[in-house]
Design an enzyme around this catalytic site. Structure first.
Site, short mmCIF file in Angstrom:
data_model
loop_
_atom_site.label_atom_id
_atom_site.label_comp_id
_atom_site.label_asym_id
_atom_site.label_seq_id
_atom_site.Cartn_x
_atom_site.Cartn_y
_atom_site.Cartn_z
N CYS A 10 -1.58 -2.99 5.93
CA CYS A 10 -0.78 -3.50 5.01
C CYS A 10 0.47 -2.62 5.02
O CYS A 10 0.88 -1.98 5.42
CB CYS A 10 -1.64 -3.07 3.66
SG CYS A 10 -0.83 -3.86 2.19
N ASP A 133 -10.45 1.45 -3.52
CA ASP A 133 -9.37 2.08 -3.30
C ASP A 133 -9.45 3.37 -3.90
O ASP A 133 -10.33 3.48 -5.07
CB ASP A 133 -7.87 1.47 -3.63
CG ASP A 133 -6.99 2.29 -2.79
OD1 ASP A 133 -7.02 3.19 -2.14
OD2 ASP A 133 -5.65 1.76 -2.93
#
Length: 214
Positions: A10, A133
């Protein structure tokens, strides 16, 4: 024996980084549309990067509490396979985004303690995938990309009804342990494969994916 682990790289900002991720075997590439991030790209920049991604590698747009106008502009210009919602979007908003754009939605869930896990069930009915996360620390300006891990023991041995990605503080050095402890089959990394904020390193990308696969 290698593990079948799918990795998302990412926060890509340069064509060379996209090429490095693809060459190393990334299953997803992610582009960040959040101005407070050092990995932020414009729609025009992302379009140029996304057009270089080969078939079979999923293109993901990370947004944070984006309104319809922003998502309209993004989806009209950038060829995408997923929208990732990384803000405080409600389950209703996730469903609305999915219906409006016809794209599968990845919803990020921040974890710091066991009570945070309840959010996983809340969003499981509307998201296509979840990204588990670390919850940002107090005062953080970004909801992710803070190079922080959470206690992996909180999700060890758990299973959910939809695909999910593990994120937060992953590096080439700890990724094998993360997979072993959590049972994750998908991983998301950004900061852990950088030499400076927003600057990816091809060697770190390859090491991360190689170590994840075992």
């Amino acid at each position: 024996m290698t593990r079948d682990i799918r990795v998302k790289i990412c926060g890509l900002t340069a064509a060379t980084d996209v090429s490095a991720a693809v060459a190393a075997g990334a299953a997803y590439v992610g582009f960040v549309f959040f101005e407070k991030s050092p990995r932020h790209v414009t729609c025009a920049q992302a379009r140029g990067l996304a057009l270089d991604v080969p078939l079979g590698v999923a293109k993901v747009a990370l947004t944070v509490d984006a309104d319809n106008a922003a998502l309209d502009a993004l989806t009209e210009l950038v060829p995408l396979d997923f929208l990732q919602l990384h803000g405080n979007e409600s389950p209703a908003r996730v469903a609305e985004v999915k219906a409006r754009y016809g794209l599968p939605v990845i919803k990020a869930i921040g974890i710091a303690e066991a009570t945070d896990l309840a959010q996983i069930d809340v969003y499981s009915g509307v998201a296509a995938q979840l990204l588990i996360d670390a919850k940002p620390p107090p005062g953080a300006t970004r909801p992710g990309g803070n190079a922080l891990a959470f206690d992996w023991g909180l999700i060890a041995g758990r299973d959910w009804s939809l695909p999910w990605l593990l994120a937060g503080g992953l590096t080439p050095e700890n990724v094998a342990e993360a997979v072993a402890r959590t049972g994750a089959r998908q991983l998301d990394v950004s900061t852990g494969v950088e030499v400076a904020p927003g600057i990816k390193d091809a060697g770190l990308i390859r090491a991360f994916i190689d170590n994840a696969q075992g």
